[in-house]
Design an enzyme around this catalytic site. Structure first.
Site, PDB file in Angstrom:
ATOM      1  CG  HIS A  66      70.265  78.542  21.728  1.00 41.54           C
ATOM      2  ND1 HIS A  66      70.325  80.079  22.031  1.00 41.54           N
ATOM      3  CD2 HIS A  66      71.610  78.145  21.632  1.00 41.54           C
ATOM      4  CE1 HIS A  66      71.873  80.204  22.005  1.00 41.54           C
ATOM      5  NE2 HIS A  66      72.406  78.924  21.659  1.00 41.54           N
ATOM      6  CG  HIS A 119      70.949  84.801  20.377  1.00 35.17           C
ATOM      7  ND1 HIS A 119      71.096  85.170  21.844  1.00 35.17           N
ATOM      8  CD2 HIS A 119      70.534  83.489  20.605  1.00 35.17           C
ATOM      9  CE1 HIS A 119      70.591  84.281  22.624  1.00 35.17           C
ATOM     10  NE2 HIS A 119      70.412  83.327  22.060  1.00 35.17           N
ATOM     11  CG  HIS A 124      67.771  80.995  18.321  1.00 37.82           C
ATOM     12  ND1 HIS A 124      66.587  81.612  18.552  1.00 37.82           N
ATOM     13  CD2 HIS A 124      68.405  80.826  19.396  1.00 37.82           C
ATOM     14  CE1 HIS A 124      66.354  81.615  19.927  1.00 37.82           C
ATOM     15  NE2 HIS A 124      67.550  81.042  20.308  1.00 37.82           N
ATOM     16  CG  ASP A 131      65.325  78.589  24.837  1.00 39.17           C
ATOM     17  OD1 ASP A 131      66.316  78.366  24.051  1.00 39.17           O
ATOM     18  OD2 ASP A 131      65.011  79.937  25.141  1.00 39.17           O
ATOM     19  CG  HIS A 132      63.818  79.721  20.811  1.00 42.46           C
ATOM     20  ND1 HIS A 132      63.118  80.838  20.733  1.00 42.46           N
ATOM     21  CD2 HIS A 132      64.706  79.969  22.078  1.00 42.46           C
ATOM     22  CE1 HIS A 132      63.395  81.790  21.693  1.00 42.46           C
ATOM     23  NE2 HIS A 132      64.432  81.294  22.155  1.00 42.46           N
ATOM     24  CG  HIS A 188      63.284  85.018  25.719  1.00 38.08           C
ATOM     25  ND1 HIS A 188      64.575  85.269  26.227  1.00 38.08           N
ATOM     26  CD2 HIS A 188      63.197  83.881  24.974  1.00 38.08           C
ATOM     27  CE1 HIS A 188      65.268  84.214  26.013  1.00 38.08           C
ATOM     28  NE2 HIS A 188      64.564  83.254  25.178  1.00 38.08           N
ATOM     29  CG  ASP A 220      66.354  84.462  22.496  1.00 41.47           C
ATOM     30  OD1 ASP A 220      65.065  84.321  21.893  1.00 41.47           O
ATOM     31  OD2 ASP A 220      67.086  83.419  23.164  1.00 41.47           O
TER      32      ASP A 220
END
Length: 305
Positions: A65, A143, A63, A67-68, A271, A213
């Site tokens: 975001h 999410h 996805h 941090d990914h 995570h 997530d």
């Protein structure tokens, strides 16, 4: 049995800490390496894990975001500086493709290899990659933005040759592939030796599911039923249940419940929220429900059996 390994490059959540990097993993199966997510610092973690950059051919982004995915462009640039020539395949949400192309044009003008973008729909469970030995499917998650996990499934292998009988009957090595594919051996004297006698059954196909997530969703267990190993986010403990629901994340207990209901062989949790100084409480909570649980840690390796 061909190696099937998981390399943990990062297992923290949105805020990096001195202990954990943002999300990224390498899946290695039958000599091929696939990356799942690419948070900041991923290429440094590749170095620390002694993983050869040249073996990586595919990147799957769960996805959009940061941090990914914010480590992806820097990694692509580094590959170019190292003289990469093989194509790199990127699988990510369709809405990112236009911006991604502009970023490539701005920051990576001089790379001499092709970056192939494969738009995916995170809201649909479908096969997005297939070769002779495996498939990769999406797992829709719940999410704050469209998000999916990935299910890696090994295809059934060919039977194993009984070397003792091959030697006893003097069967040429040139015939081994035929025998594995079910063709009987006929000796020079006309005797037929059934292929089934000359082989033993292949081991059951292995599988790995990556789920991060997501809020707890009982439907995930059905989508990954019987998986050999499940990685499931465990951002919070059950003491922070309300926080988990608010931010569309799961607790360690919920991750373990999913593994139990799926009949998974092993559970890896990760995570982690930066609020925890260590993850002992998360591990204890998960093991009460699903005993065969392990903590993800940077540079850890897990074998899939």
């Amino acid at each position: 049995m061909e190696p099937f390994k998981i390399y943990i490059l990062g297992c923290g959540s949105a805020l990096p800490t001195m202990r954990h990097n943002p999300s990224s993993q390498i899946v290695e199966l039958r000599g091929k390496q696939f990356m799942i997510d690419c948070g900041e610092g991923t290429q440094l973690q590749l170095r620390r894990s002694k993983i050869r950059f040249t073996k990586l051919g595919h990147v799957f982004i769960s996805h959009l975001h940061g941090d990914h995915c914010l480590g992806l462009l820097g990694m692509i640039s580094t590959f170019g500086m190292l003289g990469r020539t093989a194509p790199l395949h990127v699988f990510a949400a369709a809405e990112y493709e236009e911006l991604f192309r502009r970023e490539l044009d701005f920051f990576c003008q001089r790379i001499e290899y092709e970056v192939v973008y494969h738009p995916i729909n995170p809201n649909v469970g479908e096969v997005i990659f297939e070769d002779r030995s495996m498939t990769v499917s999406t797992i829709p998650l719940n999410h704050r933005v469209p998000c999916c996990g990935f299910l890696f499934r090994e295809k059934p292998g060919l039977p194993h040759i009984r070397r003792d009988l091959i030697d006893m009957y003097g069967i040429p090595t040139s015939q081994i592939n035929n025998i594995k594919n079910g063709i009987d051996w006929v000796s020079p004297d006309g005797e037929t030796i059934p292929a089934a006698r000359l082989t033993t059954a292949a081991g059951p196909p292995r599988s790995y599911a990556y789920c991060s997530d997501t809020r707890y969703n009982p439907g995930i267990a059905e989508m990954v039923k019987g998986v050999s190993c499940l990685y499931h986010e465990a951002t919070y403990s059950s003491d922070d249940q309300a926080r988990a629901e608010k931010h569309f994340h799961s607790t360690a207990g919920e991750a373990a419940t999913t593994a139990r209901d799926a009949g998974a062989g092993k559970l890896i949790i990760g995570h982690y929220s930066q609020r925890y100084k260590n993850e002992d409480a998360l591990l204890e909570e998960a093991r009460k429900i699903f005993p065969n649980t392990e903590l993800a840690t940077e540079n850890a390796q897990f074998n899939i059996f």
